[in-house]
Design a protein around this motif. Structure first.
Motif, mmCIF file in Angstrom:
data_model
loop_
_atom_site.group_PDB
_atom_site.id
_atom_site.type_symbol
_atom_site.label_atom_id
_atom_site.label_comp_id
_atom_site.label_asym_id
_atom_site.label_seq_id
_atom_site.Cartn_x
_atom_site.Cartn_y
_atom_site.Cartn_z
ATOM 1 N N CYS A 134 -3.694 -7.968 -7.032
ATOM 2 C CA CYS A 134 -4.884 -8.658 -7.537
ATOM 3 C C CYS A 134 -4.557 -9.600 -8.686
ATOM 4 O O CYS A 134 -5.298 -10.564 -8.931
ATOM 5 C CB CYS A 134 -5.931 -7.642 -7.977
ATOM 6 S SG CYS A 134 -6.622 -6.671 -6.609
ATOM 7 N N TYR A 175 -11.577 -1.222 -5.913
ATOM 8 C CA TYR A 175 -10.642 -0.293 -5.291
ATOM 9 C C TYR A 175 -11.327 0.885 -4.595
ATOM 10 O O TYR A 175 -10.732 1.527 -3.733
ATOM 11 C CB TYR A 175 -9.648 0.231 -6.328
ATOM 12 C CG TYR A 175 -8.704 -0.829 -6.836
ATOM 13 C CD1 TYR A 175 -7.971 -1.611 -5.958
ATOM 14 C CD2 TYR A 175 -8.559 -1.055 -8.204
ATOM 15 C CE1 TYR A 175 -7.112 -2.589 -6.418
ATOM 16 C CE2 TYR A 175 -7.697 -2.026 -8.682
ATOM 17 C CZ TYR A 175 -6.978 -2.810 -7.774
ATOM 18 O OH TYR A 175 -6.138 -3.784 -8.245
ATOM 19 N N THR A 213 0.800 -1.222 0.000
ATOM 20 C CA THR A 213 0.000 0.000 0.000
ATOM 21 C C THR A 213 0.836 1.278 0.000
ATOM 22 O O THR A 213 0.277 2.367 -0.059
ATOM 23 C CB THR A 213 -0.921 0.024 1.227
ATOM 24 O OG1 THR A 213 -0.115 0.017 2.410
ATOM 25 C CG2 THR A 213 -1.831 -1.189 1.251
ATOM 26 N N CYS A 257 -10.088 -5.731 -1.984
ATOM 27 C CA CYS A 257 -9.914 -4.928 -3.201
ATOM 28 C C CYS A 257 -10.050 -5.711 -4.502
ATOM 29 O O CYS A 257 -10.320 -5.113 -5.552
ATOM 30 C CB CYS A 257 -8.536 -4.257 -3.189
ATOM 31 S SG CYS A 257 -8.204 -3.255 -1.722
ATOM 32 N N CYS A 258 -9.837 -7.006 -4.467
ATOM 33 C CA CYS A 258 -9.731 -7.783 -5.710
ATOM 34 C C CYS A 258 -10.997 -8.558 -6.069
ATOM 35 O O CYS A 258 -11.031 -9.243 -7.096
ATOM 36 C CB CYS A 258 -8.559 -8.756 -5.619
ATOM 37 S SG CYS A 258 -6.997 -7.952 -5.207
ATOM 38 N N CYS A 306 -12.235 -2.539 0.547
ATOM 39 C CA CYS A 306 -10.829 -2.396 0.150
ATOM 40 C C CYS A 306 -10.081 -1.518 1.149
ATOM 41 O O CYS A 306 -8.958 -1.837 1.557
ATOM 42 C CB CYS A 306 -10.756 -1.804 -1.253
ATOM 43 S SG CYS A 306 -9.075 -1.635 -1.900
ATOM 44 N N LEU A 353 -2.154 -1.072 -7.270
ATOM 45 C CA LEU A 353 -2.132 -1.436 -8.682
ATOM 46 C C LEU A 353 -0.720 -1.806 -9.138
ATOM 47 O O LEU A 353 -0.524 -2.795 -9.846
ATOM 48 C CB LEU A 353 -2.663 -0.265 -9.516
ATOM 49 C CG LEU A 353 -4.189 -0.092 -9.561
ATOM 50 C CD1 LEU A 353 -4.551 1.245 -10.178
ATOM 51 C CD2 LEU A 353 -4.825 -1.233 -10.338
ATOM 52 N N ARG A 378 -4.107 3.576 -3.692
ATOM 53 C CA ARG A 378 -4.654 2.794 -4.796
ATOM 54 C C ARG A 378 -3.607 2.576 -5.885
ATOM 55 O O ARG A 378 -3.491 1.477 -6.449
ATOM 56 C CB ARG A 378 -5.875 3.506 -5.369
ATOM 57 C CG ARG A 378 -6.451 2.832 -6.601
ATOM 58 C CD ARG A 378 -7.663 3.561 -7.108
ATOM 59 N NE ARG A 378 -8.084 3.062 -8.405
ATOM 60 C CZ ARG A 378 -9.182 3.423 -9.037
ATOM 61 N NH1 ARG A 378 -9.990 4.303 -8.462
ATOM 62 N NH2 ARG A 378 -9.490 2.918 -10.211
#
Length: 282
Positions: free
Chosen positions: A144, A199, A36, A167-168, A204, A139, A135
């Motif tokens: 994910c 997200y 994160t 989140c996924c 999440c 990514l 976020r």
């Protein structure tokens, strides 16, 4: 006693000086490897690591080379360091006292609810600018992507991290039938797009907070151990400062080792009178 206390404080500060290097390195590594990119764990680690490095260096020089002013600075800074570390530890324990996952029937993994966490943490992830940076880090970490190839059976048999759970995928309670969405607000935020997924879901954000909470709990345990060590080092430093000051001024009037008049025992005068009388008789 002088040599012993100064040797002890010198050795302890040398160890803490060397120990500060891994602390700084861990903070830098964690900032790069964190899913994160959360920095309110890395920043305190860096600050504490550099302070311990400088304070230990001052204590080592003062104890080994009898530099009284270096030990004085060392003791003053150490008081603030102990107080700051104690405050950080207590704050961390209070903030991370809430939270944790919820068991999902028939699943190995857990799901997380934003309302279960401390208000201070919730406000952090609800800040739009702050959440955009987190976020982006999720990514870029491709968290994910690791579960994209899972089958339906995998979702029943395999565990996943808190970030992956929140989140996924959509929450387990969500149902999508004939264009009708049911199961909660997060169900409407879910998208199959790789850069969308969940997200923007509260689940999440809760998953991110769970990861932070677990890391912070571990850090609090380490802080308690370091706090005990610093208090012990501070006590030895006080003794070393006292010895260094007296070594610089060995004949100070307030020295406890100065010579004093010896007072005779209570029966000394009686014993002397008796022997004088005895010599007169014989």
């Amino acid at each position: 006693m002088y040599r012993f206390s100064n040797t002890v404080i010198g050795v302890l500060n040398l160890l803490t000086l060397l120990g500060s290097i891994p602390i700084i390195g861990t903070a830098l590594w964690k900032a790069r490897s964190s899913t994160t990119c959360e920095n309110f764990l890395q920043t305190p680690l860096l600050v504490i690591g550099f302070i311990i490095l400088l304070v230990s260096l001052a204590g080592f020089i003062g104890a080994c080379f009898n530099v009284a002013w270096a030990l004085w600075v060392y003791l003053v800074v150490m008081i603030f360091l102990i107080a700051a570390l104690m405050g950080l530890t207590l704050f961390g324990l209070v903030v991370t006292s809430q939270g944790g996952g919820v068991e999902v029937p028939g699943r190995v993994y857990k799901e997380y609810r934003l309302g279960d966490y401390h208000p201070w943490l919730r406000e952090r992830v609800r800040d739009p600018e702050y959440w955009i940076s987190i976020r982006g880090c999720i990514l870029s970490s491709k968290t994910c992507a690791k579960i994209e190839s899972w089958t339906t059976l995998d979702y029943f048999q395999r565990d996943m991290s808190s970030v992956q759970s929140g989140c996924c995928k959509p929450p387990t309670a969500c149902t999508y039938e004939a264009g009708i969405v049911d199961g909660g607000e997060d169900c409407y935020k879910w998208s199959n797009g790789v850069e969308m997924l969940c997200y923007e879901c509260d689940a999440c954000k809760a998953g991110v907070l769970e990861e932070i909470r677990l890391d912070w709990r571990k850090l609090s345990v380490v802080n308690i151990l370091v706090l005990v060590l610093l208090i012990a080092v501070y006590a030895a430093g006080c003794c070393a400062f006292h010895n260094t000051r007296h070594a610089s001024h060995p004949y100070h009037p307030s020295d406890d080792n100065r010579m004093t008049k010896v007072r005779p025992r209570w029966d000394y005068y009686w014993w002397r009178w008796w022997h004088e009388k005895k010599e007169q008789l014989y």
